[in-house]
Design an enzyme around this catalytic site. Structure first.
Site, PDB file in Angstrom:
ATOM      1  CG  ASP A  30      42.733  31.731  27.184  1.00 33.17           C
ATOM      2  OD1 ASP A  30      41.896  31.766  28.351  1.00 33.17           O
ATOM      3  OD2 ASP A  30      42.654  30.606  26.422  1.00 33.17           O
ATOM      4  CG  ASN A  87      34.936  31.877  34.371  1.00 34.94           C
ATOM      5  OD1 ASN A  87      33.936  32.280  34.323  1.00 34.94           O
ATOM      6  ND2 ASN A  87      35.442  31.353  33.216  1.00 34.94           N
ATOM      7  N   GLY A  93      32.776  27.492  35.908  1.00 35.14           N
ATOM      8  CA  GLY A  93      33.840  27.195  34.898  1.00 35.14           C
ATOM      9  C   GLY A  93      35.113  27.321  35.267  1.00 35.14           C
ATOM     10  CD  GLN A  94      39.060  29.349  39.618  1.00 32.95           C
ATOM     11  OE1 GLN A  94      38.036  29.453  40.456  1.00 32.95           O
ATOM     12  NE2 GLN A  94      40.173  29.728  40.289  1.00 32.95           N
ATOM     13  CG  HIS A 100      42.453  32.995  35.424  1.00 30.69           C
ATOM     14  ND1 HIS A 100      42.634  31.929  36.379  1.00 30.69           N
ATOM     15  CD2 HIS A 100      41.587  32.724  34.543  1.00 30.69           C
ATOM     16  CE1 HIS A 100      41.856  31.055  35.934  1.00 30.69           C
ATOM     17  NE2 HIS A 100      41.085  31.395  35.036  1.00 30.69           N
ATOM     18  CG  HIS A 102      38.827  34.897  31.467  1.00 31.53           C
ATOM     19  ND1 HIS A 102      39.291  33.967  30.459  1.00 31.53           N
ATOM     20  CD2 HIS A 102      38.487  33.978  32.601  1.00 31.53           C
ATOM     21  CE1 HIS A 102      39.172  32.624  31.083  1.00 31.53           C
ATOM     22  NE2 HIS A 102      38.984  32.785  32.371  1.00 31.53           N
TER      23      HIS A 102
HETATM   24  P1  5GP Z   1      39.175  29.187  33.588  1.00 31.09           P
HETATM   25  O1  5GP Z   1      38.312  28.177  32.827  1.00 31.09           O
HETATM   26  O2  5GP Z   1      39.854  28.701  34.637  1.00 31.09           O
HETATM   27  O3  5GP Z   1      38.336  30.561  33.873  1.00 31.09           O
HETATM   28  O4  5GP Z   1      40.413  29.676  32.611  1.00 31.09           O
HETATM   29  C1  5GP Z   1      41.527  29.071  32.500  1.00 31.09           C
HETATM   30  C2  5GP Z   1      41.918  29.580  31.080  1.00 31.09           C
HETATM   31  O5  5GP Z   1      43.182  29.288  30.794  1.00 31.09           O
HETATM   32  C3  5GP Z   1      41.184  28.899  29.891  1.00 31.09           C
HETATM   33  O6  5GP Z   1      40.358  30.047  28.925  1.00 31.09           O
HETATM   34  C4  5GP Z   1      42.283  28.255  28.972  1.00 31.09           C
HETATM   35  O7  5GP Z   1      42.226  28.422  27.583  1.00 31.09           O
HETATM   36  C5  5GP Z   1      43.469  28.959  29.603  1.00 31.09           C
HETATM   37  N1  5GP Z   1      44.823  28.200  29.562  1.00 31.09           N
HETATM   38  C6  5GP Z   1      44.726  26.665  29.835  1.00 31.09           C
HETATM   39  N2  5GP Z   1      46.137  26.395  29.760  1.00 31.09           N
HETATM   40  C7  5GP Z   1      46.856  27.463  29.484  1.00 31.09           C
HETATM   41  C8  5GP Z   1      48.244  27.698  29.111  1.00 31.09           C
HETATM   42  O8  5GP Z   1      48.976  26.597  29.083  1.00 31.09           O
HETATM   43  N3  5GP Z   1      48.692  28.781  28.536  1.00 31.09           N
HETATM   44  C9  5GP Z   1      47.629  29.621  28.302  1.00 31.09           C
HETATM   45  N4  5GP Z   1      48.104  30.966  27.769  1.00 31.09           N
HETATM   46  N5  5GP Z   1      46.331  29.677  28.836  1.00 31.09           N
HETATM   47  C10 5GP Z   1      45.673  28.626  29.099  1.00 31.09           C
END
Ligand code: 5GP
Ligand code: ZN
Length: 114
Positions: A30, A87, A93-94, A100, A102
């Protein structure tokens, strides 16, 4: 999906620190880690969220979970304990709508999460 960030990472069009790859999954760090180990595991095939992944009905959810555990082992957090989080939906919080998991570990993880 041409406008999907994680599809672009899967296609290697956007760089990411890849830690594990299988035929159908990719794991990368991340960009904004919330724990010493914070790796995202995605299916290479685009599904928007965990609900869609569950409906994929071809063992893909199984592959994602197996990769998540392989990452935990490689990162050295499997013994001490780690967390796998999907998420699902904006209310949870997605923010990236390519499903994906985490994989979080390497520090004490409180419960319940925020
Ligand atoms: P969500 O909020 O959808 O559960 O998680 C999305 C995750 O993607 C976040 O933890 C954020 O830090 C990560 N993320 C967003 N953009 C990028 C990116 O360009 N590269 C990487 N490696 N992670 C990303
Ligand atoms: Zn995608």
């Amino acid at each position: 999906m041409s406008d999907c960030l994680f599809c672009k990472i899967v296609a290697k069009e956007i760089p990411a620190e890849i830690v594990h790859e299988t035929g159908r999954t990719l794991a990368f760090r991340d960009v904004n880690p919330q724990a010493p180990t914070h790796v995202l595991v995605v299916p290479k095939q685009h599904h928007p969220d965990a609900a869609a992944l569950a409906r994929a009905d071809d063992g893909l959810a199984d592959d994602v979970l197996k990769t998540a555990h392989a990452v935990a082992v490689h990162e050295g957090v499997a013994e001490g304990g780690y967390r796998v989080v999907f998420n699902t939906g904006p209310g949870a919080g997605q923010t990236v709508f390519h499903v994906h998991a985490h994989v979080l570990g390497g520090r004490p993880l409180t419960w319940p999460p925020g």
